[in-house]
Design an enzyme around this catalytic site. Structure first.
Site, PDB file in Angstrom:
ATOM      1  N   LYS A 193       0.922  -1.249  -0.057  1.00  0.00           N
ATOM      2  CA  LYS A 193       0.066   0.052   0.003  1.00  0.00           C
ATOM      3  C   LYS A 193       0.897   1.038  -0.033  1.00  0.00           C
ATOM      4  CE  LYS A 193      -3.891   0.319   0.729  1.00  0.00           C
ATOM      5  NZ  LYS A 193      -5.210   0.509  -0.503  1.00  0.00           N
ATOM      6  N   ASP A 221       0.411   0.100  -4.680  1.00  0.00           N
ATOM      7  CA  ASP A 221      -0.983   0.416  -4.739  1.00  0.00           C
ATOM      8  C   ASP A 221      -0.854   1.879  -4.263  1.00  0.00           C
ATOM      9  OD1 ASP A 221      -3.772   1.322  -4.773  1.00  0.00           O
ATOM     10  OD2 ASP A 221      -4.302  -0.008  -3.420  1.00  0.00           O
ATOM     11  N   ASN A 269      -9.390  -1.027  -8.069  1.00  0.00           N
ATOM     12  CA  ASN A 269     -10.524  -0.987  -7.280  1.00  0.00           C
ATOM     13  C   ASN A 269     -11.428   0.474  -7.011  1.00  0.00           C
ATOM     14  OD1 ASN A 269      -8.593  -0.583  -5.059  1.00  0.00           O
ATOM     15  ND2 ASN A 269     -10.561  -0.534  -3.951  1.00  0.00           N
ATOM     16  N   HIS A 320     -10.171  -7.185  -4.409  1.00  0.00           N
ATOM     17  CA  HIS A 320     -10.003  -5.889  -3.469  1.00  0.00           C
ATOM     18  C   HIS A 320     -10.162  -6.482  -1.999  1.00  0.00           C
ATOM     19  CE1 HIS A 320     -11.579  -2.521  -1.380  1.00  0.00           C
ATOM     20  NE2 HIS A 320     -10.464  -2.159  -1.381  1.00  0.00           N
ATOM     21  N   SER A 321      -9.786  -5.988  -0.871  1.00  0.00           N
ATOM     22  CA  SER A 321     -10.043  -6.158   0.228  1.00  0.00           C
ATOM     23  C   SER A 321     -10.238  -5.000   1.214  1.00  0.00           C
ATOM     24  CB  SER A 321      -8.898  -7.084   0.872  1.00  0.00           C
ATOM     25  OG  SER A 321      -8.944  -7.040   2.601  1.00  0.00           O
ATOM     26  N   ASN A 322     -11.038  -4.960   2.125  1.00  0.00           N
ATOM     27  CA  ASN A 322     -11.152  -3.913   3.152  1.00  0.00           C
ATOM     28  C   ASN A 322     -11.041  -4.850   4.495  1.00  0.00           C
ATOM     29  OD1 ASN A 322     -11.700  -1.438   4.785  1.00  0.00           O
ATOM     30  ND2 ASN A 322     -12.836  -1.018   2.790  1.00  0.00           N
ATOM     31  N   HIS A 349      -6.739  -8.198   4.325  1.00  0.00           N
ATOM     32  CA  HIS A 349      -6.052  -7.542   5.293  1.00  0.00           C
ATOM     33  C   HIS A 349      -6.091  -8.609   6.550  1.00  0.00           C
ATOM     34  CE1 HIS A 349      -7.316  -3.684   3.069  1.00  0.00           C
ATOM     35  NE2 HIS A 349      -6.901  -3.019   4.243  1.00  0.00           N
TER      36      HIS A 349
END
Length: 424
Positions: A193, A221, A269, A320-322, A349
């Protein structure tokens, strides 16, 4: 055989989150989620979604209206959700949601939350694992990527202790973070990130990772935080090292220009999060890899439609992930297991979650060899641990956070931080 919904519960929870840096600011000490339980007699379907105040208000308003629906009636589910959302005050329906979502996506967010629980019910009623309901597993081991973050040693709040991962603001510390995560979980690819520190530090971190893990696929990203010139300059050094370049600049037109000028595969994303956006991206050739997320694409079935579209237009596909827990992780894993054209390891995550904060029986879902395994247990394959759920709900009630605010949190460290994009 008709099986009808007899009750629905939505439980807001909170769990500890490290001080992870991103383009919007920094994570607060706690992440918010909603745990959804949909009952059909003795059967129980599970879902997990955002826990921010606007989503929580919507989920809570919708829940009682679902009683009496048949568990296979997903069209009826969508109809009821639309009806209940139309009744919400504009302030609730139009409020900002968690990063990665938009106010206009509230219908998709809510439908996804309940659809997963309905599909879990359907699979349990049929005695099938969820991946069988989604078309059958083409892989039983679903690959995920090590998700690295620049981070501080501790949150600024004096009552919050340092987390076990420690500080990571240099290339050397990022390499150490990667080594630990790979040793723990066996990941076969790495995502960093970015968009948080000066680009030269982030580029040097990718270079250091490339030397430390030769041959391992790398991604970066910046979350749209780089200007076009910064992204172009960075591409000269990053191009030979990364498998794809994720959202370095903002907007469909910006991404299209960057791809034209560099030839690098671009993933997103951010600029493609709906089918309208997908259509516009195809016109411009803005992105070459779509990072899906069933939470804001409108559920597992809608994401399968997205996978078909990616296959039609020869685009790569990943996830994608949160910040999430095991119910969402297993929903992702079953979907990925049944998606033939999943081109890249998924984001998650999950390594940042502490075992004590998980709400499913047995604690954290296992990640081994960089993969989550899907088995043949009916449904998602996880069950709620009532004691764990109660602790997570008590944490939610104890804290004051009700909507994720990375920008506001960052201003506690740096009052002049604007969050303006592009940042560099």
């Amino acid at each position: 055989m008709t099986i009808k919904i007899t009750g629905v519960r939505v439980t807001p929870i909170a769990f500890r989150d490290p001080p992870l840096l991103n383009a919007a600011g920094i994570h607060e000490p706690y992440a918010l989620r909603s745990i959804i339980e949909v009952e059909a007699g003795e059967l129980l379907g599970l879902g997990e979604s955002y826990g921010d105040a606007p989503v929580l208000a919507a989920l809570t308003a919708i829940a009682p209206a679902l009683a009496g629906l048949e568990i296979h009636d997903l069209n009826g589910l969508e109809r009821v959700i639309k009806e209940e959302l139309a009744k919400l005050p504009a302030a609730k329906a139009g409020a900002e949601l968690a990063p990665g979502s938009q106010p206009s996506r509230l219908l998709a967010n809510c439908f996804s939350a309940f659809e997963v629980a309905f599909l879990d019910l359907q699979a349990k009623a049929a005695g099938l694992p969820l991946h069988a309901l989604l078309g059958g597993a083409v892989r039983r081991e679903v690959p995920f990527s090590a998700y690295l973050f620049f981070k501080y040693e501790r949150h600024i709040e004096p009552e919050e202790a340092p987390d076990e991962w420690g500080e990571a603001i240099t290339p050397e510390q990022i390499v150490a973070q990667a080594k630990r995560m790979i040793d723990m979980y066996g990941f076969g690819s790495i995502k960093l990130k970015a968009g948080t520190l000066p680009p030269e530090v982030e580029i040097a971190s990718i270079e250091a990772l490339s030397k430390a893990f030769p041959g391992l696929p790398l991604r970066i990203d910046p979350n749209g935080a780089w200007s076009m010139q910064t992204a172009l300059d960075a591409a000269q050094k990053l191009g030979p090292l990364i498998e794809y370049y994720e959202d370095p600049v903002a907007g469909l037109d910006g991404m299209a220009q960057l791809h034209r000028e560099t030839g690098l595969p671009l993933a997103t994303n951010m600029v493609v999060i709906s089918f309208d956006g997908f259509r516009e991206s195809i016109k411009r050739n803005s992105v070459q890899i779509v990072l899906s997320d069933h939470h804001y694409w409108g559920g597992l079935r809608a994401t399968q439609h997205l996978a078909t579209m990616c296959n039609t237009f020869n685009l790569g596909l990943s996830m994608h992930s949160n910040s999430h827990l095991g119910i969402s992780l297993m929903a992702m894993a079953h979907l990925a297991a049944a998606t033939p054209n999943l081109s890249y390891a998924c984001d998650t995550h999950y390594p940042w979650v502490e075992d004590a904060d998980e709400v499913v029986v047995g604690g954290k879902v296992a990640i081994s060899g960089g993969c989550v395994r899907v088995g043949d247990t009916p449904g998602l394959g996880v069950e709620l641990d009532r004691a764990r759920l109660a602790r997570a709900h008590a944490t939610f009630n104890r804290i004051s956070i009700r909507t994720r605010d990375d920008l506001g949190q960052m201003r506690k460290y740096d009052p002049d931080f604007s969050g303006k994009q592009p940042r560099y």
